[in-house]
Design a protein around this motif. Structure first.
Motif, PDB file in Angstrom:
ATOM      1  N   PRO A 159     -44.269   8.764 -64.692  1.00  0.00           N
ATOM      2  CA  PRO A 159     -44.716   9.410 -65.607  1.00  0.00           C
ATOM      3  C   PRO A 159     -44.347  10.528 -66.960  1.00  0.00           C
ATOM      4  N   GLU A 179     -49.505  11.999 -69.191  1.00  0.00           N
ATOM      5  CA  GLU A 179     -49.688  11.932 -66.888  1.00  0.00           C
ATOM      6  C   GLU A 179     -49.278  13.280 -66.147  1.00  0.00           C
ATOM      7  N   PRO A 218     -51.769   8.019 -64.340  1.00  0.00           N
ATOM      8  CA  PRO A 218     -50.188   7.033 -65.121  1.00  0.00           C
ATOM      9  C   PRO A 218     -50.484   6.486 -66.335  1.00  0.00           C
TER      10      PRO A 218
HETATM   11  N1  URA Z   1     -45.234   5.932 -68.968  1.00  0.00           N
HETATM   12  C1  URA Z   1     -44.925   4.734 -67.599  1.00  0.00           C
HETATM   13  O1  URA Z   1     -44.039   3.960 -67.567  1.00  0.00           O
HETATM   14  N2  URA Z   1     -45.825   5.042 -66.774  1.00  0.00           N
HETATM   15  C2  URA Z   1     -46.749   6.032 -67.192  1.00  0.00           C
HETATM   16  O2  URA Z   1     -47.710   6.596 -66.346  1.00  0.00           O
HETATM   17  C3  URA Z   1     -46.681   6.774 -68.675  1.00  0.00           C
HETATM   18  C4  URA Z   1     -46.113   6.398 -69.236  1.00  0.00           C
END
Ligand code: URA
Length: 277
Positions: free
Chosen positions: A137, A141, A147
Protein backbone atom coordinates in the motif's frame (compact mmCIF):
# COMPACT_ATOMS: atom_id res chain seq x y z
CA UNK A 1 -10.79 -9.57 -26.31
CA UNK A 2 -12.69 -6.34 -26.35
CA UNK A 3 -10.78 -3.52 -28.01
CA UNK A 4 -12.48 -0.27 -27.25
CA UNK A 5 -11.15 2.89 -28.82
CA UNK A 6 -11.84 5.10 -25.80
CA UNK A 7 -10.11 2.74 -23.41
CA UNK A 8 -7.15 2.34 -25.69
CA UNK A 9 -6.87 6.10 -25.99
CA UNK A 10 -7.11 6.40 -22.25
CA UNK A 11 -4.21 4.00 -21.95
CA UNK A 12 -2.44 5.91 -24.71
CA UNK A 13 -2.26 2.71 -26.68
CA UNK A 14 -4.42 3.88 -29.54
CA UNK A 15 -1.52 4.97 -31.71
CA UNK A 16 0.17 1.60 -31.22
CA UNK A 17 -2.94 -0.18 -32.41
CA UNK A 18 -3.29 2.15 -35.37
CA UNK A 19 0.33 1.67 -36.36
CA UNK A 20 0.33 -2.05 -35.91
CA UNK A 21 -2.83 -2.53 -37.99
CA UNK A 22 -3.97 -5.43 -35.90
CA UNK A 23 -7.02 -5.84 -38.09
CA UNK A 24 -9.54 -5.10 -35.35
CA UNK A 25 -12.52 -3.06 -36.47
CA UNK A 26 -12.16 0.06 -34.37
CA UNK A 27 -13.22 3.51 -35.49
CA UNK A 28 -10.34 6.01 -35.58
CA UNK A 29 -10.14 8.47 -32.70
CA UNK A 30 -11.64 11.95 -33.04
CA UNK A 31 -9.20 14.67 -34.14
CA UNK A 32 -8.77 16.02 -30.59
CA UNK A 33 -5.35 15.53 -29.01
CA UNK A 34 -4.76 12.59 -26.72
CA UNK A 35 -4.95 13.29 -22.97
CA UNK A 36 -1.76 14.26 -21.16
CA UNK A 37 -0.23 11.43 -19.14
CA UNK A 38 -1.46 12.71 -15.80
CA UNK A 39 -4.94 13.26 -17.21
CA UNK A 40 -4.94 9.80 -18.70
CA UNK A 41 -4.42 8.33 -15.28
CA UNK A 42 -6.89 10.51 -13.45
CA UNK A 43 -9.63 10.35 -16.05
CA UNK A 44 -9.74 6.60 -15.99
CA UNK A 45 -13.11 5.02 -15.34
CA UNK A 46 -13.26 3.96 -11.71
CA UNK A 47 -15.71 1.07 -11.48
CA UNK A 48 -17.74 0.24 -8.42
CA UNK A 49 -15.58 -1.35 -5.74
CA UNK A 50 -16.28 -4.23 -3.44
CA UNK A 51 -14.27 -3.63 -0.29
CA UNK A 52 -13.24 -6.81 1.42
CA UNK A 53 -11.58 -5.10 4.36
CA UNK A 54 -14.21 -4.70 7.06
CA UNK A 55 -12.03 -2.26 8.97
CA UNK A 56 -11.53 0.13 6.04
CA UNK A 57 -11.98 3.83 6.71
CA UNK A 58 -12.44 6.41 4.00
CA UNK A 59 -10.63 9.69 3.60
CA UNK A 60 -8.68 11.48 0.92
CA UNK A 61 -4.92 11.76 0.81
CA UNK A 62 -2.42 13.25 -1.59
CA UNK A 63 -1.67 11.07 -4.63
CA UNK A 64 1.32 8.82 -4.18
CA UNK A 65 3.45 7.19 -6.83
CA UNK A 66 6.24 4.90 -5.78
CA UNK A 67 9.70 6.20 -6.51
CA UNK A 68 12.41 4.02 -8.11
CA UNK A 69 14.30 1.94 -5.58
CA UNK A 70 17.94 0.86 -5.55
CA UNK A 71 18.37 -2.69 -6.78
CA UNK A 72 19.34 -3.98 -3.36
CA UNK A 73 16.05 -2.82 -1.89
CA UNK A 74 13.88 -4.23 -4.64
CA UNK A 75 13.77 -7.81 -3.56
CA UNK A 76 10.76 -9.48 -2.00
CA UNK A 77 12.10 -12.95 -1.37
CA UNK A 78 10.41 -15.12 1.18
CA UNK A 79 13.57 -16.93 2.19
CA UNK A 80 14.54 -14.03 4.46
CA UNK A 81 14.91 -14.79 8.16
CA UNK A 82 11.61 -14.26 9.94
CA UNK A 83 10.23 -15.08 13.34
CA UNK A 84 8.44 -18.39 12.96
CA UNK A 85 5.45 -18.87 15.18
CA UNK A 86 4.12 -22.34 14.34
CA UNK A 87 0.83 -21.70 16.14
CA UNK A 88 0.25 -18.56 14.07
CA UNK A 89 1.11 -20.37 10.84
CA UNK A 90 -1.22 -23.21 11.75
CA UNK A 91 -4.04 -20.77 12.53
CA UNK A 92 -3.50 -18.93 9.24
CA UNK A 93 -3.42 -22.17 7.26
CA UNK A 94 -6.90 -23.03 8.56
CA UNK A 95 -8.35 -19.51 8.60
CA UNK A 96 -11.56 -18.59 6.83
CA UNK A 97 -11.97 -15.09 5.39
CA UNK A 98 -13.15 -13.54 8.64
CA UNK A 99 -10.37 -15.05 10.71
CA UNK A 100 -7.77 -14.17 8.11
CA UNK A 101 -8.93 -10.54 8.03
CA UNK A 102 -8.78 -10.45 11.83
CA UNK A 103 -5.29 -11.93 11.95
CA UNK A 104 -4.16 -9.42 9.34
CA UNK A 105 -5.78 -6.47 11.10
CA UNK A 106 -3.94 -7.33 14.33
CA UNK A 107 -0.65 -8.42 12.77
CA UNK A 108 2.54 -7.13 14.41
CA UNK A 109 5.01 -9.64 12.96
CA UNK A 110 7.11 -7.06 11.12
CA UNK A 111 7.90 -3.43 11.86
CA UNK A 112 5.58 -2.11 9.14
CA UNK A 113 2.79 -2.34 11.72
CA UNK A 114 4.31 0.54 13.64
CA UNK A 115 3.55 3.24 11.09
CA UNK A 116 0.47 1.89 9.37
CA UNK A 117 -2.87 3.63 9.64
CA UNK A 118 -4.64 0.50 8.55
CA UNK A 119 -3.92 -2.91 7.20
CA UNK A 120 -4.79 -3.08 3.51
CA UNK A 121 -6.14 -6.58 3.29
CA UNK A 122 -7.36 -6.84 -0.30
CA UNK A 123 -10.42 -6.08 -2.37
CA UNK A 124 -12.72 -8.00 -4.65
CA UNK A 125 -14.89 -11.04 -4.95
CA UNK A 126 -13.71 -13.83 -2.69
CA UNK A 127 -14.16 -16.30 -5.56
CA UNK A 128 -12.60 -14.07 -8.21
CA UNK A 129 -11.04 -15.91 -11.13
CA UNK A 130 -8.46 -13.17 -11.61
CA UNK A 131 -6.01 -12.16 -8.90
CA UNK A 132 -3.80 -9.09 -9.35
CA UNK A 133 -0.96 -8.75 -6.87
CA UNK A 134 0.88 -5.48 -6.33
CA UNK A 135 3.72 -4.54 -4.04
CA UNK A 136 2.37 -2.78 -0.99
CA UNK A 137 0.00 0.00 0.00
CA UNK A 138 0.91 3.64 -0.55
CA UNK A 139 -0.33 6.65 1.39
CA UNK A 140 -3.82 6.66 -0.09
CA UNK A 141 -4.26 2.94 0.40
CA UNK A 142 -3.04 3.31 3.98
CA UNK A 143 -5.74 5.95 4.49
CA UNK A 144 -8.57 4.15 2.74
CA UNK A 145 -7.77 0.52 3.53
CA UNK A 146 -8.20 -0.48 -0.12
CA UNK A 147 -5.42 -1.50 -2.53
CA UNK A 148 -4.65 0.61 -5.59
CA UNK A 149 -6.81 3.66 -5.02
CA UNK A 150 -4.16 6.29 -5.89
CA UNK A 151 -2.83 7.31 -9.29
CA UNK A 152 -1.42 3.86 -9.98
CA UNK A 153 -4.78 2.38 -9.01
CA UNK A 154 -6.59 4.59 -11.47
CA UNK A 155 -4.30 3.37 -14.21
CA UNK A 156 -4.82 -0.22 -13.06
CA UNK A 157 -8.59 0.27 -13.22
CA UNK A 158 -8.25 1.64 -16.77
CA UNK A 159 -6.13 -1.35 -17.75
CA UNK A 160 -8.65 -3.73 -16.24
CA UNK A 161 -11.50 -2.02 -18.03
CA UNK A 162 -9.62 -2.16 -21.32
CA UNK A 163 -9.23 -5.89 -20.83
CA UNK A 164 -12.94 -6.32 -20.06
CA UNK A 165 -12.30 -6.89 -16.36
CA UNK A 166 -13.48 -5.03 -13.30
CA UNK A 167 -12.26 -4.67 -9.75
CA UNK A 168 -14.80 -6.19 -7.42
CA UNK A 169 -16.41 -8.30 -10.16
CA UNK A 170 -14.08 -11.03 -11.47
CA UNK A 171 -10.93 -9.43 -10.08
CA UNK A 172 -9.43 -9.58 -6.61
CA UNK A 173 -6.55 -7.22 -5.82
CA UNK A 174 -3.99 -7.84 -3.09
CA UNK A 175 -0.42 -6.86 -2.30
CA UNK A 176 2.78 -8.64 -1.30
CA UNK A 177 2.63 -6.71 1.99
CA UNK A 178 -0.49 -5.47 3.68
CA UNK A 179 1.01 -2.49 5.50
CA UNK A 180 2.50 0.60 3.92
CA UNK A 181 6.30 0.65 3.74
CA UNK A 182 7.50 4.08 4.92
CA UNK A 183 7.95 6.51 2.05
CA UNK A 184 6.50 3.91 -0.33
CA UNK A 185 9.79 2.09 -0.44
CA UNK A 186 9.97 -1.47 -1.74
CA UNK A 187 9.14 -4.02 0.98
CA UNK A 188 12.19 -5.62 2.56
CA UNK A 189 12.61 -9.38 2.19
CA UNK A 190 11.72 -9.95 5.84
CA UNK A 191 8.56 -7.87 5.44
CA UNK A 192 7.48 -9.85 2.39
CA UNK A 193 8.28 -13.03 4.31
CA UNK A 194 6.25 -11.94 7.32
CA UNK A 195 3.23 -11.31 5.10
CA UNK A 196 3.70 -14.40 2.93
CA UNK A 197 1.47 -16.78 4.94
CA UNK A 198 -1.40 -14.26 4.82
CA UNK A 199 -1.15 -13.81 1.06
CA UNK A 200 -0.69 -17.54 0.54
CA UNK A 201 -3.87 -18.24 2.50
CA UNK A 202 -5.75 -15.56 0.56
CA UNK A 203 -4.71 -17.27 -2.67
CA UNK A 204 -5.82 -20.63 -1.28
CA UNK A 205 -9.22 -19.23 -0.37
CA UNK A 206 -9.72 -17.37 -3.65
CA UNK A 207 -8.43 -20.20 -5.82
CA UNK A 208 -7.99 -17.88 -8.82
CA UNK A 209 -7.68 -19.25 -12.32
CA UNK A 210 -4.88 -16.81 -13.07
CA UNK A 211 -2.60 -14.41 -11.22
CA UNK A 212 -1.17 -11.22 -12.69
CA UNK A 213 1.97 -10.09 -10.85
CA UNK A 214 2.27 -6.32 -10.97
CA UNK A 215 5.96 -5.53 -10.87
CA UNK A 216 9.15 -7.21 -9.76
CA UNK A 217 8.28 -7.42 -6.09
CA UNK A 218 5.17 -9.48 -6.84
CA UNK A 219 6.83 -11.77 -9.38
CA UNK A 220 9.80 -12.29 -7.04
CA UNK A 221 7.42 -13.18 -4.23
CA UNK A 222 5.50 -15.69 -6.36
CA UNK A 223 8.29 -17.29 -8.36
CA UNK A 224 11.49 -16.53 -6.46
CA UNK A 225 12.92 -14.97 -9.61
CA UNK A 226 14.74 -11.72 -9.11
CA UNK A 227 15.30 -11.20 -12.82
CA UNK A 228 14.38 -7.94 -14.50
CA UNK A 229 10.81 -7.58 -15.68
CA UNK A 230 11.97 -7.73 -19.29
CA UNK A 231 13.28 -11.24 -18.61
CA UNK A 232 10.21 -12.61 -16.84
CA UNK A 233 7.34 -11.14 -18.84
CA UNK A 234 6.00 -12.68 -22.03
CA UNK A 235 5.45 -16.20 -20.73
CA UNK A 236 3.40 -17.94 -18.09
CA UNK A 237 5.01 -18.88 -14.77
CA UNK A 238 3.26 -20.91 -12.11
CA UNK A 239 2.57 -20.49 -8.45
CA UNK A 240 1.16 -23.64 -6.84
CA UNK A 241 -0.10 -24.74 -10.25
CA UNK A 242 -1.80 -21.42 -10.93
CA UNK A 243 -0.53 -19.61 -14.05
CA UNK A 244 1.19 -16.33 -13.27
CA UNK A 245 1.73 -13.56 -15.81
CA UNK A 246 4.22 -10.83 -14.97
CA UNK A 247 3.76 -7.27 -16.03
CA UNK A 248 4.96 -3.82 -15.13
CA UNK A 249 3.69 -2.16 -11.99
CA UNK A 250 1.21 0.62 -12.81
CA UNK A 251 3.34 3.13 -10.84
CA UNK A 252 6.26 2.26 -13.11
CA UNK A 253 4.02 2.70 -16.15
CA UNK A 254 3.08 6.18 -14.95
CA UNK A 255 6.76 7.09 -15.10
CA UNK A 256 7.47 5.15 -18.30
CA UNK A 257 4.49 5.73 -20.54
CA UNK A 258 5.81 3.89 -23.63
CA UNK A 259 5.90 0.66 -21.61
CA UNK A 260 2.10 0.69 -21.48
CA UNK A 261 2.06 -1.13 -24.78
CA UNK A 262 3.99 -3.99 -23.18
CA UNK A 263 1.60 -4.04 -20.26
CA UNK A 264 -1.26 -4.25 -22.71
CA UNK A 265 0.44 -7.17 -24.47
CA UNK A 266 0.91 -8.84 -21.08
CA UNK A 267 -2.80 -8.49 -20.34
CA UNK A 268 -3.60 -10.03 -23.70
CA UNK A 269 -1.28 -12.92 -22.85
CA UNK A 270 -3.08 -13.25 -19.53
CA UNK A 271 -6.44 -13.33 -21.28
CA UNK A 272 -5.22 -16.04 -23.65
CA UNK A 273 -3.74 -18.03 -20.79
CA UNK A 274 -6.96 -17.64 -18.84
CA UNK A 275 -9.03 -19.04 -21.69
CA UNK A 276 -6.51 -21.75 -22.51
CA UNK A 277 -5.78 -20.40 -26.01
N1 URA B 1 1.03 0.11 -5.23
C1 URA B 1 0.88 -1.17 -4.87
O1 URA B 1 1.71 -2.00 -5.18
N2 URA B 1 -0.19 -1.51 -4.21
C2 URA B 1 -1.14 -0.64 -3.87
O2 URA B 1 -2.10 -1.04 -3.25
C3 URA B 1 -0.97 0.69 -4.26
C4 URA B 1 0.12 1.05 -4.94
Amino acid sequence: MRLDKDYLMELELWSHFELRSLGHKIMPPPPTSAPAPSQAATSAVAPARAVANPTAKTSVAAPSVATPQPAAARQARVDAPMPVDPARLEKISRADWTTLAEISANCTVCTLCKQRKQVVFGVGAQSAQWLFIGEGPGAEEDESGEPFVGQAGKLLDAMLTAAGLQRGREVYIANVVKCRPPGNRTPLPEEAAACAPLLDRQIELIRPKIIVALGRTAIARLTGSEAAMAAVRGRAHTYRNIPVIATYHPAYLLRNLPEKLKAWEDLQLAKRTFSGD
